[in-house]
Design an enzyme around this catalytic site. Structure first.
Site, PDB file in Angstrom:
ATOM      1  N   GLU A 273       0.792  -1.232   0.000  1.00 13.53           N
ATOM      2  CA  GLU A 273       0.000   0.000   0.000  1.00 13.53           C
ATOM      3  C   GLU A 273       0.824   1.281   0.000  1.00 13.53           C
ATOM      4  O   GLU A 273       0.508   2.216   0.743  1.00 13.53           O
ATOM      5  CB  GLU A 273      -0.930  -0.027   1.217  1.00 13.53           C
ATOM      6  CG  GLU A 273      -0.226   0.020   2.598  1.00 13.53           C
ATOM      7  CD  GLU A 273       0.171  -1.319   3.180  1.00 13.53           C
ATOM      8  OE1 GLU A 273       0.359  -2.275   2.405  1.00 13.53           O
ATOM      9  OE2 GLU A 273       0.292  -1.421   4.409  1.00 13.53           O
TER      10      GLU A 273
ATOM     11  N   HIS B 179      -8.137  -3.929  -1.199  1.00 13.40           N
ATOM     12  CA  HIS B 179      -7.361  -4.044   0.043  1.00 13.40           C
ATOM     13  C   HIS B 179      -6.300  -2.942   0.131  1.00 13.40           C
ATOM     14  O   HIS B 179      -6.245  -2.198   1.119  1.00 13.40           O
ATOM     15  CB  HIS B 179      -6.702  -5.426   0.108  1.00 13.40           C
ATOM     16  CG  HIS B 179      -5.858  -5.656   1.320  1.00 13.40           C
ATOM     17  ND1 HIS B 179      -6.343  -6.277   2.454  1.00 13.40           N
ATOM     18  CD2 HIS B 179      -4.570  -5.329   1.586  1.00 13.40           C
ATOM     19  CE1 HIS B 179      -5.378  -6.319   3.369  1.00 13.40           C
ATOM     20  NE2 HIS B 179      -4.295  -5.749   2.867  1.00 13.40           N
ATOM     21  N   GLU B 180      -5.487  -2.821  -0.899  1.00 13.30           N
ATOM     22  CA  GLU B 180      -4.402  -1.828  -0.829  1.00 13.30           C
ATOM     23  C   GLU B 180      -4.966  -0.412  -0.790  1.00 13.30           C
ATOM     24  O   GLU B 180      -4.437   0.463  -0.099  1.00 13.30           O
ATOM     25  CB  GLU B 180      -3.422  -2.005  -1.999  1.00 13.30           C
ATOM     26  CG  GLU B 180      -2.812  -3.408  -2.140  1.00 13.30           C
ATOM     27  CD  GLU B 180      -2.248  -4.000  -0.855  1.00 13.30           C
ATOM     28  OE1 GLU B 180      -1.890  -3.249   0.071  1.00 13.30           O
ATOM     29  OE2 GLU B 180      -2.182  -5.254  -0.766  1.00 13.30           O
TER      30      GLU B 180
ATOM     31  N   HIS C 115      -6.012   0.547   2.681  1.00  8.35           N
ATOM     32  CA  HIS C 115      -4.886   0.948   3.531  1.00  8.35           C
ATOM     33  C   HIS C 115      -4.659   2.465   3.499  1.00  8.35           C
ATOM     34  O   HIS C 115      -3.975   2.992   4.386  1.00  8.35           O
ATOM     35  CB  HIS C 115      -3.599   0.264   3.083  1.00  8.35           C
ATOM     36  CG  HIS C 115      -3.341  -1.082   3.699  1.00  8.35           C
ATOM     37  ND1 HIS C 115      -3.313  -1.286   5.064  1.00  8.35           N
ATOM     38  CD2 HIS C 115      -3.054  -2.285   3.132  1.00  8.35           C
ATOM     39  CE1 HIS C 115      -3.025  -2.569   5.301  1.00  8.35           C
ATOM     40  NE2 HIS C 115      -2.875  -3.189   4.146  1.00  8.35           N
TER      41      HIS C 115
ATOM     42  N   GLU D  87      -3.824  -4.439   9.315  1.00 11.94           N
ATOM     43  CA  GLU D  87      -4.336  -5.450   8.384  1.00 11.94           C
ATOM     44  C   GLU D  87      -5.766  -5.921   8.680  1.00 11.94           C
ATOM     45  O   GLU D  87      -6.518  -6.216   7.762  1.00 11.94           O
ATOM     46  CB  GLU D  87      -3.375  -6.645   8.313  1.00 11.94           C
ATOM     47  CG  GLU D  87      -1.983  -6.278   7.798  1.00 11.94           C
ATOM     48  CD  GLU D  87      -1.964  -5.675   6.389  1.00 11.94           C
ATOM     49  OE1 GLU D  87      -2.964  -5.805   5.646  1.00 11.94           O
ATOM     50  OE2 GLU D  87      -0.928  -5.060   6.042  1.00 11.94           O
TER      51      GLU D  87
ATOM     52  N   ASP E  38       8.164 -10.032  10.684  1.00  8.55           N
ATOM     53  CA  ASP E  38       7.615 -10.905   9.651  1.00  8.55           C
ATOM     54  C   ASP E  38       6.833 -12.070  10.250  1.00  8.55           C
ATOM     55  O   ASP E  38       5.909 -12.592   9.635  1.00  8.55           O
ATOM     56  CB  ASP E  38       8.787 -11.480   8.845  1.00  8.55           C
ATOM     57  CG  ASP E  38       8.615 -11.199   7.368  1.00  8.55           C
ATOM     58  OD1 ASP E  38       8.070 -10.138   7.040  1.00  8.55           O
ATOM     59  OD2 ASP E  38       9.033 -12.050   6.567  1.00  8.55           O
TER      60      ASP E  38
ATOM     61  N   TYR F 144      -4.965 -10.440   9.813  1.00  8.08           N
ATOM     62  CA  TYR F 144      -5.896 -10.118   8.727  1.00  8.08           C
ATOM     63  C   TYR F 144      -7.307 -10.613   9.033  1.00  8.08           C
ATOM     64  O   TYR F 144      -8.260  -9.843   9.058  1.00  8.08           O
ATOM     65  CB  TYR F 144      -5.437 -10.790   7.421  1.00  8.08           C
ATOM     66  CG  TYR F 144      -4.189 -10.196   6.813  1.00  8.08           C
ATOM     67  CD1 TYR F 144      -2.934 -10.530   7.305  1.00  8.08           C
ATOM     68  CD2 TYR F 144      -4.257  -9.330   5.737  1.00  8.08           C
ATOM     69  CE1 TYR F 144      -1.778 -10.005   6.738  1.00  8.08           C
ATOM     70  CE2 TYR F 144      -3.107  -8.800   5.162  1.00  8.08           C
ATOM     71  CZ  TYR F 144      -1.872  -9.149   5.671  1.00  8.08           C
ATOM     72  OH  TYR F 144      -0.736  -8.621   5.113  1.00  8.08           O
TER      73      TYR F 144
HETATM   74  N1  BES Z   1       0.948  -4.448   3.770  1.00 10.76           N
HETATM   75  C1  BES Z   1       0.707  -5.722   3.238  1.00 10.76           C
HETATM   76  C2  BES Z   1       1.947  -6.438   2.762  1.00 10.76           C
HETATM   77  C3  BES Z   1       3.027  -6.611   3.813  1.00 10.76           C
HETATM   78  C4  BES Z   1       2.733  -6.865   5.132  1.00 10.76           C
HETATM   79  C5  BES Z   1       4.342  -6.523   3.434  1.00 10.76           C
HETATM   80  C6  BES Z   1       3.747  -6.996   6.072  1.00 10.76           C
HETATM   81  C7  BES Z   1       5.364  -6.671   4.366  1.00 10.76           C
HETATM   82  C8  BES Z   1       5.058  -6.908   5.696  1.00 10.76           C
HETATM   83  C9  BES Z   1      -0.297  -5.684   2.095  1.00 10.76           C
HETATM   84  O1  BES Z   1      -1.302  -4.750   2.279  1.00 10.76           O
HETATM   85  C10 BES Z   1      -0.984  -7.018   2.047  1.00 10.76           C
HETATM   86  O2  BES Z   1      -1.641  -7.351   2.989  1.00 10.76           O
HETATM   87  N2  BES Z   1      -0.821  -7.746   0.940  1.00 10.76           N
HETATM   88  C11 BES Z   1      -1.416  -9.044   0.749  1.00 10.76           C
HETATM   89  C12 BES Z   1      -2.603  -8.982  -0.154  1.00 10.76           C
HETATM   90  C13 BES Z   1      -3.893  -8.710   0.521  1.00 10.76           C
HETATM   91  C14 BES Z   1      -5.023  -8.724  -0.501  1.00 10.76           C
HETATM   92  C15 BES Z   1      -4.208  -9.644   1.645  1.00 10.76           C
HETATM   93  C16 BES Z   1      -0.413  -9.919   0.052  1.00 10.76           C
HETATM   94  O3  BES Z   1       0.636  -9.409  -0.365  1.00 10.76           O
HETATM   95  O4  BES Z   1      -0.667 -11.108  -0.114  1.00 10.76           O
HETATM   96 ZN    ZN Z   2      -2.593  -5.272   3.835  1.00 10.91          ZN
END
Ligand code: BES
Ligand code: ZN
Length: 641
Positions: A309, A333-334, A337, A356, A414, A422
């Protein structure tokens, strides 16, 4: 150094700092977009200590970052300088920054050399950089180089791009990777305005998560072009993002568009036609979009996440380009954010669910507004199944990591990146919505975004806000919501209601029929959406015979599925059942994209199959690994060995 609580609060809060910092660039007022209003101090949130940063913002705090960097593709390095504006407590003598793998040649204030020293290296956090601050110094310049293996950066060879003709570079800062390319205080609670000048080799173009001051670039010596950017809204450093490559643009609407390599532009623009409607729907729900434009950058296939995002410029995997717009919930989703995460930001990574969980809830409301409740409930239901699987994988309903607020002491943030944040987060908010009613819930949530815009948020502060502004002393309501159970206890509290999708109930009838021996060709699959296919594959028995898998493959051509989610669900099933006819398809999938969500579980599934799966995993990984992003290969390295 002792500092009074008041000074601490003032230093930590974003109050007024963003405006001072942006004024100092001399650019404010040139552009019609209104910078963020100065938020009021927020001592409660500010007092959250971020264990993933060495910064001591109560002593000296970065308020603005100005980058001046050159991208050297041959050396795989960014080189140049970061100039930091500071707010310094009375009597403070040093500034502590986060760094990881940076080579620093010099630190100066104007022409004056400053003393600096690195602290001890931490495997996860990198090294603190302590800079001596002479009296009165409020702006310092750090001259530095990034490492070729900087975890936030991926330098792609032309062969790794869609167009194959030019190299590519992109950054990924979340959660604590910005420190591998920007020497700053890398904590989500320390918001900073920023500006940048990025010099890239012609004919490449640079884009960033900020306003573009020079969309066409400007000459920067023979063979080089410079691109300048500014972000006048104070943002957490994990949202500073850069992409460099053969990048073209197409408008999608009044304030939206898509950037991607020229060969992907038609497909991307076609997939993303609904973006402008999504923004409108989001604004109707929870108030104005405050970032000016909303564009997307569709990256080369090695992008390790589905989406990221980055403000004004969502980064997205090309695996959402299904051709039929079936995977656009990722865009919802993005986009969501832009409120939950980018406006109201988790103060530390232990509060990741505030980013999330809220976003997953909001995403679903956007999907409902655009495509109706039936599709929205299907998506909820897929999420709920993922949640149950995640809880199982973490050790069951009593496992500590199934709490929303998690303990990350000594761990990489991580590790908090699970479906708990989520899906349990979203289920929590849906539970509150159901109990208080949608109208009341929406009014509260809209107010929450307004009250805390451009500020850090903690779980404690969230509780305080919902009690003050939604529950308002209603003891019976407080009891029914079970807030503390949701947040501090593991598992799923008893007031949750699993989503019920009538469409999925019909899909389950077909899955049961197949399990009971009906031929695949006889199943009633006509008109199924991607979500129904995903649910069907997930609803089949764990163990299938070779004949059943052959039947599915022949009837539905699953090895050739172009839809990444369907292909992934099928391949996982195939691996779990040691189905060899899927191996060429598996190999193509694992070597043609590097999205961790797809790649990691498939390698894990292979490794779970011992003598059968391990050699296959090793063979495919040897071929695929050079193409993966460090985020993906780092995770897979821990599994395939
Ligand atoms: N912000 C996240 C990606 C992220 C989280 C990167 C933590 C690094 C550390 C992003 O918004 C996200 O949640 N992406 C998901 C897709 C979403 C539709 C659930 C993904 O990348 O799978
Ligand atoms: Zn996200």
């Amino acid at each position: 150094m002792p500092v009074s609580a008041a000074v601490r609060a003032a230093l930590l809060a974003t109050a007024a700092l963003s405006l001072t910092a942006c004024g100092s660039t001399g650019l404010s007022g040139l552009f019609p977009e209104r910078p963020a209003p100065a938020p009021a101090p927020q001592p409660q949130a500010a007092l959250a200590r971020d264990i993933h940063s060495f910064a001591r913002p109560e002593v000296a705090r970065v308020t603005h970052v100005d980058l001046d960097l050159r991208a050297d593709f041959a050396a795989k390095r960014l080189s140049g300088a970061a100039t930091l504006d500071l707010m310094v407590a009375p009597g403070a003598t040093e500034l502590v920054l986060d760094t990881r793998g940076l080579s620093i040649s010099r630190v100066r204030a104007g022409d004056r050399e400053l003393q600096f020293a690195f602290g001890e290296q931490d495997r996860i956090l990198g090294r603190p950089l302590t800079i001596q601050l002479p009296e009165g110094v409020r702006r310092i310049t750090i001259e530095y180089l990034t490492a070729p293996d900087a975890a936030a950066l991926q330098w792609l060879e032309p062969a790794q791009t869609a167009g194959k003709g030019h190299p590519y570079l992109f950054s990924q800062g979340q959660a604590i990777l910005t420190r591998t390319w920007v020497p700053t205080q890398d904590s989500p609670g320390i918001r900073q305005t920023w500006t940048a000048r990025i010099v890239v080799p012609e004919p490449l173009r640079a884009v960033m998560s900020a306003e573009q001051l020079t969309p066409r670039g400007e000459p920067a010596g023979p063979g080089w072009r410079a691109y300048r950017f500014r972000e006048p809204r104070a943002v957490p450093p994990y949202l500073i993002a850069l992409g460099v490559g053969d990048i073209s643009f197409r408008s999608l609407g009044r304030r939206s568009g898509v950037y991607t390599e020229p060969v992907m532009l038609d497909a991307a623009a076609n997939e993303l036609v609904d973006v402008e409607r999504m923004i409108t729907a989001a604004e109707r729900l929870y108030g104005p979009y405050r970032w000016g434009r909303y564009d997307l950058l569709v990256l080369p296939p090695s992008f390790p996440f589905g989406g990221m995002e980055n403000p004004r410029l969502t980064f997205a995997t090309p695996t959402i380009l299904a051709g039929d717009r079936s995977l656009v919930s990722l865009v919802a989703h993005e986009l969501a954010h832009s409120w939950s995460g980018n406006l109201v930001t988790n103060a530390t990574w232990a509060d990741f669910w505030l980013n999330e969980g809220f976003t997953t809830y909001f995403e679903n409301r956007i999907m409902e507004a655009l495509y109706g409740p039936e599709r929205a409930v299907m998506l909820q239901s897929l999420g709920y199944r993922d949640l149950l699987a995640e809880i199982e994988g973490l050790g069951g309903m009593a496992a500590p990591d199934t709490r929303l607020h998690i303990d990350l002491a000594g761990r990489d943030p991580d590790e908090g990146l699970t479906d708990i944040a989520y899906e349990k987060g979203a289920l929590f908010l849906r539970t509150i919505e159901r109990i208080v009613g949608r109208e009341r819930f929406d009014a509260w949530l809209r107010g929450y975004f307004d009250r805390h815009a451009f500020k850090p948020m903690t779980t404690e502060l969230f509780l305080q806000d919902i009690r003050a502004n939604l529950i308002r002393g209603d003891a019976e309501l407080e009891r029914r919501l079970m807030l503390e159970d949701w947040i501090y206890k593991p598992g799923i509290p008893s007031n949750a209601q699993p989503p019920q999708s009538p469409a999925f109930a019909r899909v389950e009838v077909q899955a049961r029929a197949f399990a009971a021996g009906a031929p695949a060709a006889n199943l009633a699959v006509q008109g199924w959406t991607t979500q129904e296919w995903q649910h069907f594959l997930g609803a089949l028995p764990k163990t299938l015979t070779r004949a059943q898998l052959d039947d599915l493959e022949q009837a539905f051509d699953l090895n050739e599925a172009g839809n990444s989610e369907i292909r992934f669900a099928w391949l996982r099933m195939a691996v779990d059942n040691r189905y060899e006819p899927a191996l060429p398809s598996l190999e193509r999938f694992l070597t043609s994209q590097g999205r961790r969500k797809f790649v990691l579980p498939l390698f894990q599934a292979l490794m779970n199959e011992g003598d059968w799966g391990r050699p296959i995993a090793l063979r495919i990984y040897a071929k695929a690994r050079p193409g993966y992003h460090p985020v993906t290969s780092g995770s897979v390295d821990a599994v395939v060995k």
